[in-house]
Design an enzyme around this catalytic site. Structure first.
Site, short mmCIF file in Angstrom:
data_model
loop_
_atom_site.label_atom_id
_atom_site.label_comp_id
_atom_site.label_asym_id
_atom_site.label_seq_id
_atom_site.Cartn_x
_atom_site.Cartn_y
_atom_site.Cartn_z
N CYS A 95 31.47 28.69 123.77
CA CYS A 95 32.76 29.33 123.50
C CYS A 95 33.98 28.53 123.96
CB CYS A 95 32.76 30.73 124.09
SG CYS A 95 33.96 31.79 123.31
N ARG A 132 40.11 40.14 118.15
CA ARG A 132 39.10 39.24 118.71
C ARG A 132 37.77 39.49 117.99
NH1 ARG A 132 40.24 36.81 123.30
NH2 ARG A 132 38.07 36.58 123.97
N HIS A 197 27.41 34.02 123.57
CA HIS A 197 27.09 34.37 124.96
C HIS A 197 25.81 35.19 124.94
CE1 HIS A 197 31.11 33.14 126.12
NE2 HIS A 197 31.65 33.96 125.25
N1 GLN Z 1 39.68 32.05 125.50
C1 GLN Z 1 38.95 31.65 124.30
C2 GLN Z 1 39.12 32.69 123.17
O1 GLN Z 1 39.57 33.80 123.41
C3 GLN Z 1 37.48 31.49 124.62
C4 GLN Z 1 36.79 32.80 124.97
C5 GLN Z 1 35.39 32.60 125.52
O2 GLN Z 1 35.09 31.61 126.15
N2 GLN Z 1 34.51 33.64 125.30
O3 GLN Z 1 38.77 32.40 122.02
#
Ligand code: GLN
Length: 250
Positions: A95, A132, A197
């Site tokens: 990520c 998101r 993840h």
């Molecule tokens: N901050 C980055 C985003 O929001 C990565 C998030 C993450 O590592 N899960 O895309």
């Protein structure tokens, strides 16, 4: 005794989603087979590591703020990282780390964090914190060109990644590199860069063993056939997840 060395980058800043579990799974699956696993860590202020002396370089996910803080430190190693990738060191990037190895990451506030430019993709977050990609995700992945395997994970990213010329997998459930994308991540023989993840490897023992086999074959120059481990519990969990997620797709 064979040994695999792992370098864990920024454990104090890229550990928001429990991706350290990937290192624990690798260590467990190696030690169960009598393979030593040494884990070193690096973060801001530590002595410069010799990236190419490691078998695996690992970095996890984090918030935009931490990404912008560590990016400056990370960028000083741009050339060393490129050399390590070219030499065949295995990179497992989850990520936030995945994003920072591309051209750039434009965060939700619109700030552009320059990336290492090791890989050709780039990432831009939508300027709305509520937008998101969050939820379970299932991919179809061809690790060694033979029979593809299903890879299960959990995604949580605002960043939308584009230009991944060699994706990790085809999305069967969930979003992927961007909302509604059919592709997820970035994959080369010695690079898995993904939004998954979970931790990724706890849900996908096959991917963990692919990485271990790759590292041993590269380091010792011999074909490795890893002894099978008792993965009944992992397989049961996978069956449940695949049943729930893919059945709901029908
Ligand atoms: N901050 C980055 C985003 O929001 C990565 C998030 C993450 O590592 N899960 O895309």
């Amino acid at each position: 005794m064979k040994e695999v060395k792992i370098l864990y980058l920024y454990p104090d800043m890229l550990e928001l989603y429990g991706d350290y579990g990937n290192i624990q799974v690798l260590k467990y699956r190696m030690e169960k087979r009598g393979i030593a696993c040494v884990v070193d860590s690096y973060s801001i202020g530590d002595a410069k590591p010799d990236f190419s002396s490691y078998d695996i370089v690992f970095a996890g996910g984090g918030a935009d703020n931490e990404q912008s803080i560590l990016a400056e430190d990370l960028l000083q190693y741009k050339e060393e990282m490129k050399v390590a990738v070219q030499k065949g060191v295995f990179f497992l990037l989850i990520c936030g780390a995945y994003q920072l190895f591309g051209k750039y990451y434009k965060g939700v506030e619109g700030n552009v964090i320059p990336g290492l430019e090791v890989f050709p993709y780039y990432t831009e977050a939508i300027g709305d914190r509520k937008k998101r990609c969050i939820g379970n995700i299932v991919l179809e992945v061809a690790l060694k060109k033979e029979q593809p395997t299903k890879v299960i994970g959990f995604e949580n990213h605002g960043g939308q990644t584009f230009g991944s010329v060699s994706p990790f997998g085809k999305v069967l459930f969930g979003n992927g590199n961007s909302f509604g994308d059919k592709q997820e991540g970035f994959f080369m023989g010695n690079v898995i860069a993904t939004y998954l993840h979970g931790p990724l490897l706890s849900k996908n023992p096959e991917v963990a063993d692919y990485i271990i086999e790759y590292c041993l074959e590269r380091k010792y120059g011999e074909t490795i056939a890893l002894q099978a481990l008792d993965d009944r519990f992992e397989q049961k969990c996978r069956e449940q997840m695949l049943q729930r997620l893919l059945k709901s797709k029908k």
